[in-house]
Design an enzyme around this catalytic site. Structure first.
Site, PDB file in Angstrom:
ATOM      1  NE  ARG A 119      -3.773  -0.814   0.652  1.00 27.49           N
ATOM      2  CZ  ARG A 119      -4.610  -1.162   1.622  1.00 27.49           C
ATOM      3  NH1 ARG A 119      -4.965  -0.278   2.534  1.00 27.49           N
ATOM      4  NH2 ARG A 119      -5.087  -2.369   1.691  1.00 27.49           N
ATOM      5  CB  CYS A 138      -2.331   4.159   9.205  1.00 29.50           C
ATOM      6  SG  CYS A 138      -3.747   4.780  10.144  1.00 29.50           S
TER       7      CYS A 138
END
Length: 281
Positions: free
Chosen positions: A177, A237
């Protein structure tokens, strides 16, 4: 004061102490079929109340999962019986270690004595310790709220930091990611990461059995990611959940100049105007 991380043995010994509050802070990613409240009612640590992190958000903010206004947080805590003078121990049974978000919110809004249960509910159950079913409720207790602005960062502050580089950004998402190889499951988010951030997947802070790394092993996880612990740190995040794992890990190492970028990639990746980077750090 308790340690920031407590063992299952310690917690079982302390259960029933008048000032102790045990809190189930399980939360699952959207798209996960598990239901945190139903699992709590099916079996929780005796005396634990359910925090409901899904409801502890700023419902007026279009960005997903932003910290709630202080008054909303205080009234929720009071109704759970969490208040001034409480020793609060949080646990979860979530793959994303969501109790860390509960810890961060409590600290953000002024609670003093807050700990996480090492190994969470999984370790408690594996050791055959007692469980209780149904709902548990406590008498209302006053929660004096204030908000520690130093513990949270906005998009504007992160943009300014791209110029000043005063704080280092540490990204808790998985490496695919981070590099942009894998798209975020949320729609309309660009791939990649905030320029200049370091990749430290939150799972790297745990041992194989789900307990926290500590001491040298924990310090090595940060060092291996290229994080300089002498500099101020901002954790980020996907939506501000696992960033709190990084913040708690840094706290275990005695680091206090740590903040969370609450909007995280959900906010940054959705804004066409913010700079994005792909590839390894």
């Amino acid at each position: 004061y308790m340690d920031a991380l407590v063992s299952t043995e310690w917690l079982q010994r302390e259960l029933g102490a008048s000032d102790l509050r045990v809190v189930d802070a399980s939360w699952f990613l959207p798209g996960d079929s598990r239901d945190a409240r139903a699992e709590y009612e099916a079996g929780h640590i005796p005396g634990a109340v359910f925090m409901d992190l899904a409801g502890l958000v700023d419902s007026a903010n279009p960005v997903d999962n932003m910290a709630p206004p202080p008054e909303k947080f205080a009234s929720r805590m009071q109704s759970l019986g969490l208040g001034d003078g409480s020793r609060i121990v949080l646990y979860d049974d979530s793959p994303i270690k969501s109790a860390a978000r509960g810890w961060w919110l409590l600290k953000l809004f002024g609670a003093h004595d807050v700990a996480l249960l090492d190994g969470g509910l999984a370790k408690w159950k594996a050791e055959g310790r007692p469980l209780e079913m149904g709902k548990y409720s406590l008498r209302h207790r006053h929660f004096t709220v204030w908000r520690d602005a130093k513990a949270v960062r906005s998009k504007e502050q992160i943009l300014a930091n791209l110029e000043s580089k005063a704080q280092q950004l540490v990204d808790a998402r998985g490496s695919a990611r981070f590099t942009g190889e894998e798209r975020d499951p949320r729609l309309n988010l660009a791939p990649g990461h905030i320029p200049g951030s370091r990749s430290l997947p939150f799972g790297n802070l745990f041992q194989a059995d789900g307990t926290w790394k500590q001491g040298d092993a924990l310090a090595a996880a940060f060092a291996d990611a290229g994080v300089d612990m002498d500099r101020a740190l901002v954790a980020t995040c996907g939506s501000g959940m696992t960033a709190c794992v990084i913040a708690f890990g840094a706290h275990l190492l005695g680091k206090e100049d740590v903040a969370v970028y609450d909007g995280s990639w959900t906010e940054w990746g959705a804004d066409p105007a913010t700079p994005k980077a792909t590839g390894a750090a």
